[in-house]
Scaffold this motif. Structure first.
Motif, PDB file in Angstrom:
ATOM      1  N   THR A 155       0.831  -1.206   0.000  1.00  0.00           N
ATOM      2  CA  THR A 155       0.000   0.000   0.000  1.00  0.00           C
ATOM      3  C   THR A 155       0.863   1.252   0.000  1.00  0.00           C
ATOM      4  O   THR A 155       0.629   2.204  -0.753  1.00  0.00           O
ATOM      5  CB  THR A 155      -0.927   0.008   1.218  1.00  0.00           C
ATOM      6  N   GLU A 156       1.873   1.245   0.861  1.00  0.00           N
ATOM      7  CA  GLU A 156       2.738   2.425   0.945  1.00  0.00           C
ATOM      8  C   GLU A 156       3.446   2.698  -0.381  1.00  0.00           C
ATOM      9  O   GLU A 156       3.554   3.842  -0.822  1.00  0.00           O
ATOM     10  CB  GLU A 156       3.780   2.253   2.050  1.00  0.00           C
TER      11      GLU A 156
ATOM     12  N   ALA B 128       1.062   4.239  -2.745  1.00  0.00           N
ATOM     13  CA  ALA B 128       0.750   5.614  -2.353  1.00  0.00           C
ATOM     14  C   ALA B 128       1.939   6.544  -2.593  1.00  0.00           C
ATOM     15  O   ALA B 128       1.753   7.731  -2.863  1.00  0.00           O
ATOM     16  CB  ALA B 128       0.350   5.655  -0.884  1.00  0.00           C
ATOM     17  N   LEU B 129       3.134   6.007  -2.465  1.00  0.00           N
ATOM     18  CA  LEU B 129       4.323   6.837  -2.624  1.00  0.00           C
ATOM     19  C   LEU B 129       4.738   6.984  -4.079  1.00  0.00           C
ATOM     20  O   LEU B 129       5.750   7.627  -4.377  1.00  0.00           O
ATOM     21  CB  LEU B 129       5.480   6.260  -1.804  1.00  0.00           C
ATOM     22  N   GLY B 130       3.974   6.406  -4.982  1.00  0.00           N
ATOM     23  CA  GLY B 130       4.218   6.620  -6.402  1.00  0.00           C
ATOM     24  C   GLY B 130       5.558   6.124  -6.875  1.00  0.00           C
ATOM     25  O   GLY B 130       6.203   6.759  -7.710  1.00  0.00           O
TER      26      GLY B 130
ATOM     27  N   GLU C 199      14.244   7.716   2.686  1.00  0.00           N
ATOM     28  CA  GLU C 199      13.441   8.219   3.810  1.00  0.00           C
ATOM     29  C   GLU C 199      12.022   7.641   3.756  1.00  0.00           C
ATOM     30  O   GLU C 199      11.405   7.408   4.790  1.00  0.00           O
ATOM     31  CB  GLU C 199      13.399   9.756   3.783  1.00  0.00           C
ATOM     32  N   PHE C 200      11.521   7.421   2.554  1.00  0.00           N
ATOM     33  CA  PHE C 200      10.216   6.772   2.428  1.00  0.00           C
ATOM     34  C   PHE C 200      10.260   5.383   3.069  1.00  0.00           C
ATOM     35  O   PHE C 200       9.344   4.991   3.803  1.00  0.00           O
ATOM     36  CB  PHE C 200       9.808   6.613   0.960  1.00  0.00           C
TER      37      PHE C 200
ATOM     38  N   THR D  68       1.959   5.510   8.889  1.00  0.00           N
ATOM     39  CA  THR D  68       2.086   6.822   8.268  1.00  0.00           C
ATOM     40  C   THR D  68       0.818   7.165   7.495  1.00  0.00           C
ATOM     41  O   THR D  68      -0.085   6.340   7.358  1.00  0.00           O
ATOM     42  CB  THR D  68       3.266   6.869   7.274  1.00  0.00           C
TER      43      THR D  68
ATOM     44  N   ALA E 200       0.628   7.145   4.507  1.00  0.00           N
ATOM     45  CA  ALA E 200       0.566   6.234   3.361  1.00  0.00           C
ATOM     46  C   ALA E 200       0.149   4.824   3.741  1.00  0.00           C
ATOM     47  O   ALA E 200       0.026   3.967   2.867  1.00  0.00           O
ATOM     48  CB  ALA E 200       1.935   6.185   2.678  1.00  0.00           C
ATOM     49  N   ALA E 201      -0.066   4.553   5.012  1.00  0.00           N
ATOM     50  CA  ALA E 201      -0.391   3.191   5.452  1.00  0.00           C
ATOM     51  C   ALA E 201      -1.851   2.863   5.181  1.00  0.00           C
ATOM     52  O   ALA E 201      -2.699   3.757   5.126  1.00  0.00           O
ATOM     53  CB  ALA E 201      -0.093   3.049   6.939  1.00  0.00           C
TER      54      ALA E 201
ATOM     55  N   GLY F 154      -3.641   5.486   2.860  1.00  0.00           N
ATOM     56  CA  GLY F 154      -2.757   5.008   1.803  1.00  0.00           C
ATOM     57  C   GLY F 154      -3.479   4.494   0.575  1.00  0.00           C
ATOM     58  O   GLY F 154      -3.083   4.766  -0.560  1.00  0.00           O
TER      59      GLY F 154
ATOM     60  N   ALA G  21       4.785  10.928  -6.395  1.00  0.00           N
ATOM     61  CA  ALA G  21       5.485  10.774  -5.121  1.00  0.00           C
ATOM     62  C   ALA G  21       5.523  12.100  -4.371  1.00  0.00           C
ATOM     63  O   ALA G  21       5.525  13.176  -4.982  1.00  0.00           O
ATOM     64  CB  ALA G  21       6.907  10.289  -5.373  1.00  0.00           C
ATOM     65  N   PRO G  22       5.555  12.046  -3.040  1.00  0.00           N
ATOM     66  CA  PRO G  22       5.649  13.285  -2.261  1.00  0.00           C
ATOM     67  C   PRO G  22       6.893  14.087  -2.621  1.00  0.00           C
ATOM     68  O   PRO G  22       7.938  13.523  -2.941  1.00  0.00           O
ATOM     69  CB  PRO G  22       5.714  12.783  -0.810  1.00  0.00           C
TER      70      PRO G  22
ATOM     71  N   PHE H 181       6.887  11.221  13.912  1.00  0.00           N
ATOM     72  CA  PHE H 181       7.869  11.691  12.934  1.00  0.00           C
ATOM     73  C   PHE H 181       7.185  12.346  11.750  1.00  0.00           C
ATOM     74  O   PHE H 181       5.997  12.135  11.493  1.00  0.00           O
ATOM     75  CB  PHE H 181       8.769  10.547  12.470  1.00  0.00           C
TER      76      PHE H 181
ATOM     77  N   TYR I 243       8.461  14.214   7.629  1.00  0.00           N
ATOM     78  CA  TYR I 243       9.523  14.250   6.628  1.00  0.00           C
ATOM     79  C   TYR I 243       9.788  15.711   6.280  1.00  0.00           C
ATOM     80  O   TYR I 243       8.997  16.360   5.598  1.00  0.00           O
ATOM     81  CB  TYR I 243       9.078  13.451   5.402  1.00  0.00           C
TER      82      TYR I 243
ATOM     83  N   LEU J 112      13.761  12.456   7.416  1.00  0.00           N
ATOM     84  CA  LEU J 112      12.751  12.197   8.434  1.00  0.00           C
ATOM     85  C   LEU J 112      13.235  12.780   9.753  1.00  0.00           C
ATOM     86  O   LEU J 112      14.413  12.675  10.090  1.00  0.00           O
ATOM     87  CB  LEU J 112      12.551  10.692   8.626  1.00  0.00           C
TER      88      LEU J 112
ATOM     89  N   PHE K 167       7.723  17.200   3.115  1.00  0.00           N
ATOM     90  CA  PHE K 167       7.400  16.362   1.965  1.00  0.00           C
ATOM     91  C   PHE K 167       5.911  16.063   2.004  1.00  0.00           C
ATOM     92  O   PHE K 167       5.383  15.628   3.023  1.00  0.00           O
ATOM     93  CB  PHE K 167       8.224  15.076   1.988  1.00  0.00           C
TER      94      PHE K 167
ATOM     95  N   TRP L 149       2.243  15.018  -0.552  1.00  0.00           N
ATOM     96  CA  TRP L 149       1.569  14.741  -1.805  1.00  0.00           C
ATOM     97  C   TRP L 149       0.772  15.980  -2.200  1.00  0.00           C
ATOM     98  O   TRP L 149       0.284  16.716  -1.341  1.00  0.00           O
ATOM     99  CB  TRP L 149       0.587  13.584  -1.662  1.00  0.00           C
TER     100      TRP L 149
ATOM    101  N   LEU M  69       3.591  13.682   4.535  1.00  0.00           N
ATOM    102  CA  LEU M  69       4.009  12.343   4.953  1.00  0.00           C
ATOM    103  C   LEU M  69       4.501  12.433   6.393  1.00  0.00           C
ATOM    104  O   LEU M  69       5.534  13.050   6.672  1.00  0.00           O
ATOM    105  CB  LEU M  69       5.126  11.831   4.038  1.00  0.00           C
TER     106      LEU M  69
END
Lengths: 179, 182
Positions: free
Chosen positions: A25-26, A29-31, A138-139, B16, B18-19, B24, B34-35, B63, B65, B104, B131, B133, B171
């Motif tokens: 999923t991440e 979402a992170l493209g 970092e992602f 996060t 994105a989870a 997510g 991407a962010p 945390f 970013y 991060l 960072f 989206w 993020l």
């Protein structure tokens, strides 16, 4: 008698590092881009990917996706959150470029629901030995990936350390003996 | 009476934006790029991202970013926290200077157990770069349940969310372990 259907989604037959129980999923979402063959970041480093196991399963194989330049030995396994090795292939010579390499292991029960870490290590940081995703490091840290130095073959216990490379290999465990 | 066993898929070590526990799936379905680093949308504004837990989790780190600092513009500070479903703050970092460009940044918090339920990740800032989206439209994060709150820096004890006016989604998140980045 009332029949009640358990509200538990069974895990897929392959528990893959980029699957829904890991970081799929991440990554979506992170493209992140498409997967590609690349050189392992550092010889003998192990990379760890969180695995959310929803129920108890029996692991019969481990596997990884070989890249264009197989070389050296690979070890693939599963750790608990305290860094105890639950199962692994042991050091295994990489064979056949551009294929999924499976290793049969003794059937091993992984108790669930629980959090585990898939672990992969390689002695080869010379050739493009694995298929991987490479989003921003970092992602991957934010997604919970970890690493350990000097971990090939995978040790019985491991001390997790912060991730240093933008490298997410495609690997995992299989709940069947055929491939 | 018989009851079905609960759906016990364990949470990730790091939850996060994105989870799947958060938004997510919606970000992925939106096909968003991407962010990337960008300025915080409005000084003093907080963004509230819903997430759901099916099992208890102990929060040990929050945390976010950090962005690139955007040249001459000063960065920070940032406040990151968690609200429950009634918009009561459960924990937060407090006002924290940003440190580390394009990295991060983690802040340890007193170990706090969150039970199963609905919560909100909250991030508030003044002149920060983070960072984030940039979604296809403000309706997308809005439809995922994201809220905003004005005059919310530092994060207040209770917060009143309102409809989004920005398609920006940073993020950030929580971790159940101490180790995140090093």
């Amino acid at each position: 008698m009332t029949l009640v259907i358990p509200n538990v989604v069974p895990p897929p037959v392959y528990l893959l590092s980029t699957g829904p129980l890991c970081l799929g999923t991440e990554l979506a979402a992170l493209g992140t881009g498409t997967s590609a063959s690349a050189v392992w970041p550092t010889a003998n480093v192990a990379l760890f990917v969180p695995l959310r196991l929803p129920q108890t399963v029996v692991v019969q194989q481990v596997f990884w996706l070989n890249g264009t330049g197989v070389l050296g030995t690979t070890d693939c396994g599963v750790y608990d959150v305290k860094g105890n090795l639950m199962l692994s292939s042991g050091g295994t010579t990489q064979l056949l470029t551009g294929t999924i390499q499976y290793v049969d292991i003794a059937d091993t029960i992984l108790a669930g629901p629980a959090l585990y870490y898939l672990g992969l290590s390689s002695s080869n940081a010379i050739t493009a030995a694995f298929i991987r995703q490479n989003p921003n490091v970092e992602f991957l840290k934010a997604c919970g990936m970890l690493q350990a130095e000097n971990a090939n073959p995978l040790p019985a216990t491991v001390t997790f350390a912060g991730l240093a490379s933008a490298y997410l290999p495609l690997f995992g465990v299989s709940l069947r003996s055929q491939n | 009476m018989e009851t079905a066993p609960p759906y016990l898929i364990p949470p990730r070590p790091c939850v996060t934006t994105a989870a799947p526990e958060a938004v997510g799936h919606m970000i992925a379905a939106d096909g968003t790029a991407a962010p990337a680093s960008a300025l915080w949308p409005a000084s003093g504004t907080a963004l509230l991202v819903p997430f759901t837990l099916t099992q208890p989790i102990t929060v040990r780190n929050l945390f976010w970013y950090n962005g690139n600092g955007d040249g001459a513009i000063a960065v920070g500070p940032v406040d990151c926290g968690i609200y429950d479903g009634t918009f009561t703050r459960l924990l937060s970092t407090g006002s924290t200077a940003q440190a580390g460009i394009n990295l991060l940044q983690t802040v340890s918090v007193a170990a706090t157990v969150l039970p199963p339920g609905r919560f909100y990740l909250a991030l508030s800032a003044t002149s920060a770069t983070v960072f984030r989206w940039s979604m296809s439209g403000v309706e997308v994060p809005q439809a995922a349940g994201v809220l905003t709150a004005g005059s919310a820096f530092p994060l207040p004890a209770t917060i009143t969310g309102s409809g989004l006016s920005t398609a920006v989604l940073p993020l950030f998140g929580l971790a159940s372990r101490l180790l995140v980045t090093s």
